[in-house]
Design a protein around this motif. Structure first.
Motif, short mmCIF file in Angstrom:
data_model
loop_
_atom_site.label_atom_id
_atom_site.label_comp_id
_atom_site.label_asym_id
_atom_site.label_seq_id
_atom_site.Cartn_x
_atom_site.Cartn_y
_atom_site.Cartn_z
N ILE A 167 -16.09 -6.90 12.80
CA ILE A 167 -15.05 -7.06 11.79
C ILE A 167 -13.82 -6.27 12.23
O ILE A 167 -13.90 -5.39 13.09
CB ILE A 167 -15.51 -6.57 10.40
CG1 ILE A 167 -15.82 -5.06 10.42
CG2 ILE A 167 -16.72 -7.36 9.93
CD1 ILE A 167 -16.09 -4.45 9.06
N SER B 90 -16.12 -8.81 4.83
CA SER B 90 -17.13 -8.00 5.52
C SER B 90 -18.31 -7.69 4.60
O SER B 90 -19.46 -7.62 5.06
CB SER B 90 -16.51 -6.70 6.04
OG SER B 90 -15.94 -5.93 5.01
N LEU C 152 -22.46 -4.04 10.65
CA LEU C 152 -21.03 -4.25 10.86
C LEU C 152 -20.49 -3.33 11.94
O LEU C 152 -20.78 -2.13 11.96
CB LEU C 152 -20.26 -4.00 9.56
CG LEU C 152 -20.66 -4.87 8.36
CD1 LEU C 152 -19.82 -4.49 7.13
CD2 LEU C 152 -20.51 -6.35 8.67
N GLU D 258 -16.90 -2.17 13.15
CA GLU D 258 -15.48 -2.16 12.82
C GLU D 258 -14.65 -1.90 14.08
O GLU D 258 -14.80 -0.86 14.72
CB GLU D 258 -15.20 -1.09 11.76
CG GLU D 258 -13.81 -1.16 11.16
CD GLU D 258 -13.65 -0.19 10.00
OE1 GLU D 258 -13.93 -0.58 8.84
OE2 GLU D 258 -13.27 0.98 10.23
#
Length: 403
Positions: A122, A131, A141, A143
């Motif tokens: 993401i 997200s 996830l 980032e």
């Protein structure tokens, strides 16, 4: 009464809700005047209300109030494909499925492609409703940072290597990104496609704002760079270009997975709101969409300039800001002594002063960006923008005195 331990599904702990959406209820509860830079919504004057009233009165009939086809009303599918043929993203009927806004499109993508513990890349900052959807399906996830040219794609291989996993999906907002307003460069789009094919990862291409460019030149879409690519799952919506209350959007996918998209949608809502679909179809049929987009692009450019000028005039070097070529948002970062102010804490002070924004941590899965905030220029007239920025300045001054 004895305490009952409810048999929650494991995913329940991952349902985090949305700071962004919750602001709607919070602002509705306020009794004093608020300049609303918080929600990313079209202004009242940008919604073609009178045309919708006429369509509702003259076009809706008994067919509007029964079940519709899961893939979408035939009239809307036809009109949408016809309109998109005039844009840089032409498509075909066998690729389009109508959804209940963009959020359902994101949910369908994650439902089809994301398993628990899958790695999903993401952006940071990002639209955390997107997200959070991936996280609700158990995603891990990752980032990745954004700069003035969008997602820093060249940083991805090293970031991925450190996780010890191969990504399953990449969630990206390529045009006038929410919240930063930045646009992914053409070179990075090509590089991201290369990485997606290297990893066999789906690109979840979330583009609510692409039709709202008011400056600069269009960049090639993922689909134009890689036609008929099954690793592209494109999510679109009428929420930003017509009205969010309609809850009408669409996904554009390879024909080979369209039936799977329909199957997944049938376990959600059977069909998207039929009267709203018929209204959008008739609006496009009457030729109103092109003219409408021309009008709001001009309006949003005026409002962006009003906001950037006001921020420079009232706050000067106390902040930096992005300079988008379209969309809805400015990403504002505090500078100097003001960086010691938490924008999460500043929100309450600003609300008391009569201005609302979304604090930076609302756009991070890890709670980062507490020195930043998102301002929506699209929903506020230039004179109210000036008043709102003055109120924000007073809130920052109060926060500085309280430290």
């Amino acid at each position: 009464m004895s305490v009952i331990n409810l048999p929650y599904a494991a995913r329940a702990a991952r349902l985090t809700g949305s700071v962004i959406d919750s602001s709607t209820s919070l602002l509705a509860a306020q009794t004093h005047d608020i300049v609303r830079f918080a929600m990313g919504s079209p202004s009242d004057e940008a919604v073609p209300l009178e045309v919708f009233r006429d369509i509702a009165a003259s076009q809706l009939d008994h067919s509007s109030f029964t079940y519709g086809a899961t893939e979408g009303e035939p009239a809307l599918l036809t009109q949408l494909v016809s309109y998109l043929a005039t844009t840089s993203e032409p498509t075909s009927l066998d690729r389009i499925t109508i959804t209940a806004g963009g959020m359902q499109g994101l949910d369908l993508a994650c439902k089809i492609f994301v398993d628990p513990d899958d790695l999903v890349i993401i952006e940071g900052p990002t639209y955390t409703n997107g997200s959070a959807t991936a996280a609700s399906y158990g995603a891990d996830l990752l980032e990745a940072p954004v700069d003035e040219n969008g997602l820093i794609v060249e940083a991805l291989p090293d970031l991925v290597r450190r996780t010890g996993k191969t990504p399953k999906a990449i969630y990206v907002i390529p045009n006038f990104q929410n919240p930063s307003g930045t646009t992914l460069s053409a070179a990075r789009r090509e590089h991201l496609l290369e990485l997606a094919h290297q990893w066999n990862a789906v690109i979840i291409d979330d583009d609510p704002y692409g039709l709202l460019r008011f400056a600069g030149e269009d960049l090639p879409s993922f689909q134009s760079l890689s036609p008929e690519d099954p690793l592209l799952f494109s999510v679109r919506t009428f929420s930003k270009i017509l009205s969010p209350g309609l809850r009408v959007g669409w996904v554009d996918t390879d024909p080979s997975i369209r039936q799977l998209v329909i199957n997944a949608k049938q376990s959600m809502d059977t069909c998207t709101n039929v009267p709203a679909q018929q209204m959008v179809a008739e609006f496009i049929r009457r030729g109103g969409l092109s003219e409408h987009l021309t009008m709001i692009r001009s309006q949003y450019l005026e409002r962006k300039i009003a906001m950037t000028d006001s921020l420079q005039r009232n706050l000067g070097d106390r902040v930096t800001m992005t300079d988008p070529d379209g969309g809805f948002f400015l990403w504002v970062t505090l500078q100097g002594e003001d960086r010691l102010t938490s924008t999460s804490a500043l929100f309450e002070t600003a609300l008391a002063e009569g201005v609302a924004f979304i604090p930076g941590p609302a756009f991070s899965s890890t709670g980062r960006y507490d020195d930043s905030l998102r301002l929506c220029f699209a929903s506020t007239s230039p004179d109210r923008i000036e008043e709102g920025v003055k109120r924000l300045t007073r809130a920052l001054d109060r926060a500085r005195m309280l430290r």
